[in-house]
Design a protein around this motif. Sequence first.
Motif, mmCIF file in Angstrom:
data_model
loop_
_atom_site.group_PDB
_atom_site.id
_atom_site.type_symbol
_atom_site.label_atom_id
_atom_site.label_comp_id
_atom_site.label_asym_id
_atom_site.label_seq_id
_atom_site.Cartn_x
_atom_site.Cartn_y
_atom_site.Cartn_z
ATOM 1 N N THR A 2 1.062 -1.285 0.113
ATOM 2 C CA THR A 2 0.194 0.032 -0.006
ATOM 3 C C THR A 2 0.683 1.167 0.023
ATOM 4 O O THR A 2 1.834 1.481 0.909
ATOM 5 C CB THR A 2 -0.888 -0.028 1.307
ATOM 6 O OG1 THR A 2 -1.733 -1.173 1.183
ATOM 7 C CG2 THR A 2 -1.816 1.379 1.246
ATOM 8 N N ARG A 3 0.555 2.375 -0.853
ATOM 9 C CA ARG A 3 1.609 3.218 -1.042
ATOM 10 C C ARG A 3 0.817 4.406 -0.330
ATOM 11 O O ARG A 3 -0.212 4.585 0.034
ATOM 12 C CB ARG A 3 1.603 3.696 -2.608
ATOM 13 C CG ARG A 3 2.233 2.576 -3.514
ATOM 14 C CD ARG A 3 1.940 3.055 -4.857
ATOM 15 N NE ARG A 3 2.785 4.073 -5.502
ATOM 16 C CZ ARG A 3 4.023 4.291 -5.882
ATOM 17 N NH1 ARG A 3 4.673 3.388 -6.022
ATOM 18 N NH2 ARG A 3 4.353 5.608 -6.203
ATOM 19 N N GLU A 151 -11.679 5.357 -4.500
ATOM 20 C CA GLU A 151 -11.247 5.621 -3.340
ATOM 21 C C GLU A 151 -12.353 5.687 -2.336
ATOM 22 O O GLU A 151 -13.232 6.492 -2.325
ATOM 23 C CB GLU A 151 -10.686 7.177 -3.374
ATOM 24 C CG GLU A 151 -9.846 7.593 -2.125
ATOM 25 C CD GLU A 151 -9.144 8.688 -1.890
ATOM 26 O OE1 GLU A 151 -9.189 9.541 -0.901
ATOM 27 O OE2 GLU A 151 -8.633 9.202 -2.919
ATOM 28 N N LYS A 185 -9.272 -1.568 -8.487
ATOM 29 C CA LYS A 185 -8.197 -1.270 -7.498
ATOM 30 C C LYS A 185 -8.947 -0.326 -6.514
ATOM 31 O O LYS A 185 -9.760 0.553 -6.873
ATOM 32 C CB LYS A 185 -6.838 -1.020 -8.136
ATOM 33 C CG LYS A 185 -6.308 -1.904 -8.591
ATOM 34 C CD LYS A 185 -4.825 -1.559 -8.807
ATOM 35 C CE LYS A 185 -4.008 -2.892 -9.729
ATOM 36 N NZ LYS A 185 -2.808 -2.597 -9.818
ATOM 37 N N ASN A 187 -8.257 2.705 -3.355
ATOM 38 C CA ASN A 187 -7.676 3.586 -2.631
ATOM 39 C C ASN A 187 -8.354 3.855 -1.649
ATOM 40 O O ASN A 187 -9.792 3.530 -1.362
ATOM 41 C CB ASN A 187 -7.387 4.885 -3.728
ATOM 42 C CG ASN A 187 -6.274 4.589 -4.790
ATOM 43 O OD1 ASN A 187 -5.603 3.812 -4.878
ATOM 44 N ND2 ASN A 187 -6.442 5.508 -5.525
ATOM 45 N N TYR A 201 -5.046 -1.343 7.388
ATOM 46 C CA TYR A 201 -4.019 -2.004 6.462
ATOM 47 C C TYR A 201 -3.854 -3.538 6.851
ATOM 48 O O TYR A 201 -4.125 -4.296 5.548
ATOM 49 C CB TYR A 201 -2.750 -1.461 6.652
ATOM 50 C CG TYR A 201 -1.799 -2.064 5.898
ATOM 51 C CD1 TYR A 201 -1.634 -2.059 4.394
ATOM 52 C CD2 TYR A 201 -0.725 -3.051 6.471
ATOM 53 C CE1 TYR A 201 -0.539 -3.004 3.696
ATOM 54 C CE2 TYR A 201 0.179 -3.813 6.055
ATOM 55 C CZ TYR A 201 0.225 -3.732 4.697
ATOM 56 O OH TYR A 201 1.238 -4.608 4.029
ATOM 57 N N THR A 206 -4.944 -5.259 0.436
ATOM 58 C CA THR A 206 -4.968 -5.046 -0.976
ATOM 59 C C THR A 206 -5.295 -3.403 -1.321
ATOM 60 O O THR A 206 -5.342 -3.221 -2.518
ATOM 61 C CB THR A 206 -6.299 -5.708 -1.451
ATOM 62 O OG1 THR A 206 -7.550 -5.416 -0.874
ATOM 63 C CG2 THR A 206 -6.061 -7.473 -1.512
ATOM 64 N N ILE A 207 -5.506 -2.710 -0.269
ATOM 65 C CA ILE A 207 -5.440 -1.178 -0.787
ATOM 66 C C ILE A 207 -4.355 -0.575 -1.445
ATOM 67 O O ILE A 207 -3.136 -0.996 -0.894
ATOM 68 C CB ILE A 207 -5.847 -0.217 0.651
ATOM 69 C CG1 ILE A 207 -7.195 -0.667 0.938
ATOM 70 C CG2 ILE A 207 -5.623 1.041 0.338
ATOM 71 C CD1 ILE A 207 -7.347 -0.124 2.641
ATOM 72 N N ALA A 208 -4.532 -0.190 -2.518
ATOM 73 C CA ALA A 208 -3.387 0.376 -3.524
ATOM 74 C C ALA A 208 -2.625 1.521 -2.914
ATOM 75 O O ALA A 208 -1.369 1.538 -2.800
ATOM 76 C CB ALA A 208 -3.847 0.371 -4.830
ATOM 77 N N GLU A 209 -3.697 2.465 -2.343
ATOM 78 C CA GLU A 209 -2.977 3.547 -2.059
ATOM 79 C C GLU A 209 -3.805 4.371 -1.013
ATOM 80 O O GLU A 209 -4.988 4.232 -0.769
ATOM 81 C CB GLU A 209 -2.842 4.552 -3.099
ATOM 82 C CG GLU A 209 -2.396 6.119 -2.937
ATOM 83 C CD GLU A 209 -2.411 6.841 -4.148
ATOM 84 O OE1 GLU A 209 -1.768 6.450 -5.045
ATOM 85 O OE2 GLU A 209 -3.377 7.886 -4.366
ATOM 86 N N VAL A 210 -3.114 4.907 0.280
ATOM 87 C CA VAL A 210 -4.095 5.976 1.075
ATOM 88 C C VAL A 210 -3.393 7.274 0.765
ATOM 89 O O VAL A 210 -2.003 7.549 0.592
ATOM 90 C CB VAL A 210 -3.680 5.618 2.269
ATOM 91 C CG1 VAL A 210 -4.500 4.027 2.847
ATOM 92 C CG2 VAL A 210 -2.174 5.293 2.923
ATOM 93 N N LEU A 236 1.791 0.845 7.449
ATOM 94 C CA LEU A 236 1.593 0.103 6.132
ATOM 95 C C LEU A 236 2.489 -1.341 6.156
ATOM 96 O O LEU A 236 2.875 -1.617 5.011
ATOM 97 C CB LEU A 236 1.727 1.124 5.060
ATOM 98 C CG LEU A 236 0.939 2.121 5.020
ATOM 99 C CD1 LEU A 236 1.150 3.348 3.762
ATOM 100 C CD2 LEU A 236 -0.549 1.843 4.891
#
Length: 238
Positions: A2-3, A151, A185, A187, A201, A206-210, A236
């Motif tokens: 997760t970015r 998101e 995907k 966010n 997290y 599997t969350i790609a980005e916060v 994360l």
Amino acid sequence: MTRLSVNINKIATLRNSRGGEIPSVKDAAVNCQKFGAQGITIHPRPDERHITRKDVYEIKPLITTEFNIEGYPGEDFLKMVAEVKADQATLVPDTHNQLTSDHGWDTWNNLSFLKEVIARLQENGIRTSIFVDPDPEAIEGAAETGTDRIELYTEPYARLYPLGRDKAIAPFIEAAKFAKNAGLKVNAGHDLSLENLNYMYKNIPTIAEVSIGHALIADSLYLGLETTIQKYLDCLKK
């Protein structure tokens, strides 16, 4: 993985309260990336109460990671995002005078509008994300628009977390599963903090980005920006 994308709007709010260039949003963007952030998020609003149009163009050349621009997809926004070639556009249903984003799209009632906007952005090579509540119906509508991502609006999770974290996270786990099955995907953003980020997290890896701004910038006043970003990155990790 997760970015972490750091929203630097609050840096601009502080600068604008006094005028001038202190603190510098450009320096903030550079340093957030230097200290480990994997993206920079901004949310320019028509009244320019924090990030200004000028900021958008000046920040872009400084991005070495990923540039995520949030906003209501009006004509001016779409033109600006295309001109700076943002990596991602996060579409929010905010009114012009809204204090902060506080709800997701009614995707079905805005389906034709969102389809048109998303196709236009994708033609310019820009990844799209739609701000939605953790509602399967809204996510199903999002999938129909052709968006790359959603998101999840996480304020309800943050608000309920102190009262019972299992109950708070449950609808977001289901929403993430539904999105994955729909080919999207995921966010997440809004009111995520050092208190509640790691639990989200761990339950939704599997969350790609916060995208995190207010809490992170507030924490940095006490901890320093570098230490704060490292602490959020540590959240994360399992």
